[in-house]
Design an enzyme around this catalytic site. Structure first.
Site, PDB file in Angstrom:
ATOM      1  CG  ASN B 404      -1.965   1.194   1.139  1.00  0.00           C
ATOM      2  OD1 ASN B 404      -1.984   1.975   0.073  1.00  0.00           O
ATOM      3  ND2 ASN B 404      -3.105   0.830   1.874  1.00  0.00           N
ATOM      4  CG  ASP B 405       1.638   3.127   3.592  1.00  0.00           C
ATOM      5  OD1 ASP B 405       0.412   3.519   3.426  1.00  0.00           O
ATOM      6  OD2 ASP B 405       1.838   2.665   4.863  1.00  0.00           O
ATOM      7  CB  VAL B 406       6.163   0.539  -0.730  1.00  0.00           C
ATOM      8  CG1 VAL B 406       6.530   0.230   0.700  1.00  0.00           C
ATOM      9  CG2 VAL B 406       5.300  -0.519  -1.218  1.00  0.00           C
TER      10      VAL B 406
END
Lengths: 102, 479
Positions: B404-406
């Protein structure tokens, strides 16, 4: 207090040089390691500081035998130190097993 | 054997063990020699422990400048106690390490680190009384105890955060101020215990407790995404605590081991911070979440588009090249084996498949590589971020599994985002993106992902293992 500190530095002169050099060795050994090995490396370093168990052993060997609380805490310290050493190296080995050449 | 001979034998063993630590760490920096390096260090450690148990000799400097070697023999029951403690620790440590799933490893490292810290703290707590007249020893005792206890309680909090028991960062109002004051007060208290001539059991226990409390205060406000950095930092703390123990006992192997880990751990922490583009200062003083308000407030435009398994299968089957982006969700679902199956299947259909591994994919740097290696994914297919980013614009399909964040483009475009500036995998440049997620929940950083609203993105909701198995079955059916 300043006298005490200076005297301390004077009497531990060799130790202080020794520490300084060890710091540089630690930095040097780690530099340039690829990111994929960061986790195993952290885990391996984690196992190495388990050497603190040596201190717990020395503590127990030199404690007055009638000091029950001290013995109990020392016993706990040796258990915890062993956990750090054995668990640390075993986990690292499991991680690194995955990197073996096929 | 005479005591001085025994002492010299122990010195030689300690020297050898120190060398194994240095060589071991050096070899762990290279994939080809890493495993051997770990075993070499372990062998050195075993030797150091054995001689410490059986050779208990003190070196005392006499007035005439010569040395006297004094051997002391504790009663037999002490040896039995030590043996019992080592056996208990070995059995528990070994089985925990062997049984635990590879996905759970980061928190286990944190746990073992905490044990070492507690060991150092207990040594300080007990030795205080024996050294109330020796300022040098008191410095080592008090600092070793403060750092060891902080590392212990901090590691336990990190452990709880990583295993999901304590997911949200807990921030008291003005926590940075409280933590800083606490830290200063603790060291002032420590200085009093060293120079104030106190021998109070109550006071030293209070210092011990306040250091435990500081460890909790220190880690509790830090977000889960920053835990790897925190663990690495606490790891170097424990190294430092071990080194103070070495100072106390004038024990060279504790000193070399402790300092090596202390300095190596610090460098590793800094390197990790660089990989995540998060200054260490921000990690500790919590830039994550502080501007959470603005992070949540990002204007989300567009809508989410679903895709069916069969459409996804067709898309993957007829593309020229596919890049898989594995994240922690893949690890949680234990889907590392089925993703390899999918990769092999697609390759057999002439699709070029690669993996894009973000440096902090998973829960720790390199964690994802370990997991994929476990399921026999070829090492050369794992491409690091810098090398894969330029390739995305020529990529037909990117399959994001549980990451997600990456892959959040906000890291590049939205300066108000908490993850702004973090290097990401630029998957939004690819022609098509398929994202597999369990739900629309936010990732570890707790923020919206603009990628999911991109018109090129299709969402494939569901458990990673199930979705991937269905995909494999569907692609086989196409064949």
């Amino acid at each position: 207090m300043i006298d005490q500190i200076l005297e301390f530095i004077g009497t531990h002169e060799e130790m202080i040089f020794f520490i300084l050099l060890s710091v540089f060795v630690g930095v040097e050994v780690i530099s340039g390691v690829p990111a994929i090995l960061h986790t195993p490396l952290m885990s391996g370093a984690n196992a190495i500081h388990g050497v603190v168990i040596v201190g717990a052993i020395i503590l127990m060997l030199n404690l007055e035998p009638e000091n029950t609380i001290g013995m109990a805490l020392g016993f706990l310290a040796v258990v915890l130190g062993t956990l750090n050493v054995v668990g640390g190296f075993a986990v690292t080995d499991r991680m690194l097993e995955m990197f073996k050449k096929k | 054997m005479t005591p001085d001979l025994l002492y010299h034998i122990r010195t030689v063993v300690y020297l050898s063990a120190s060398i194994t630590f240095i060589i071991g760490l050096k070899q762990m920096g290279n994939p080809a020699t890493a495993r051997r390096g770990n075993l070499i260090a372990a062998a050195g450690m075993i030797l150091a422990i054995i001689v410490s148990v059986f050779i208990n000799v003190k070196k005392i400097k006499l007035d005439n400048g010569l040395f006297d070697y004094v051997q002391s023999q504790p009663p037999a029951f002490v040896y039995w106690l030590i043996l019992a403690a080592i056996v208990i620790g070995t059995v528990i440590g070994w089985f925990t390490a062997i049984k635990v799933k590879l996905t759970r490893m980061p928190e286990l490292v944190s746990m073992f680190n905490g044990m070492g810290g507690a060991c150092a703290a207990l040594i300080g707590l007990i030795e205080f009384h024996h050294n109330t007249d020796n300022t040098g020893a008191l410095v080592a005792i008090v600092l070793g105890m403060i750092i060891g206890s902080t590392s212990f309680s901090g590691s336990i909090i990190a452990f709880l955060k990583l295993n999901g028991s304590m997911k949200k960062p807990i921030r008291m109002p003005a926590y940075n101020m409280i933590n800083t004051i606490w830290l200063i007060a603790m060291f002032a208290f420590g200085a009093y215990m060293i120079f104030g001539g106190s021998s109070s059991t109550l006071l030293i226990t209070l210092l011990f407790i306040s250091a435990l409390a500081y460890g909790i205060l220190f880690v509790i406000p830090i977000g889960g995404a920053d835990m790897p950095v925190v663990i690495s930092l606490l790891n170097s703390f424990t190294g430092l605590a071990a080194a103070f123990g070495g100072f106390l006992y004038d024990n060279k192997v504790m000193l070399t081991g402790g300092i090596l880990v202390g300095s190596a751990g610090t460098i590793l922490t800094i390197v990790m911070c660089k990989a995540m583009n998060r200054p260490l200062f921000n990690v500790i003083f919590g830039a994550f979440g502080q501007n959470n308000a603005s992070g949540d407030g990002v204007a989300v435009t567009g809508s989410i588009k679903d895709i069916s398994i069969s459409d996804a299968a067709v898309m993957l089957n007829y593309s020229k090249n596919v890049v898989i982006v594995p994240g922690y969700g893949l690890a949680v679902a234990q889907a590392q084996h089925v993703i390899h199956e999918l990769e092999v299947l697609l390759e057999s259909r002439g699709v070029d498949v690669k993996y894009a591994v973000h440096p902090v994919a998973g829960r720790m740097p390199g964690h994802m590589n370990v997991l994929l290696a476990e399921s026999n994914v070829d090492y050369s297919k794992l491409i690091e971020m810098e090398d894969i980013n330029p390739e995305f614009e020529h990529t037909d399909v990117v399959l994001v599994v549980g990451a997600n964040d990456v892959v959040n483009p906000a890291a590049k475009t939205d300066s108000s985002s908490p993850i702004y500036g973090m290097p990401i995998l630029e998957v939004d440049k690819a022609k098509n993106i398929i994202v597999n997620k369990r739900s629309m929940n936010t990732g570890y950083a707790g923020i919206e992902n603009l990628l999911f609203y991109d018109p090129k993105t299709s969402m494939l909701f569901g458990d990673a293992k199930k979705v991937l198995s269905d995909l494999v079955a569907e692609i086989k059916a196409i064949g």
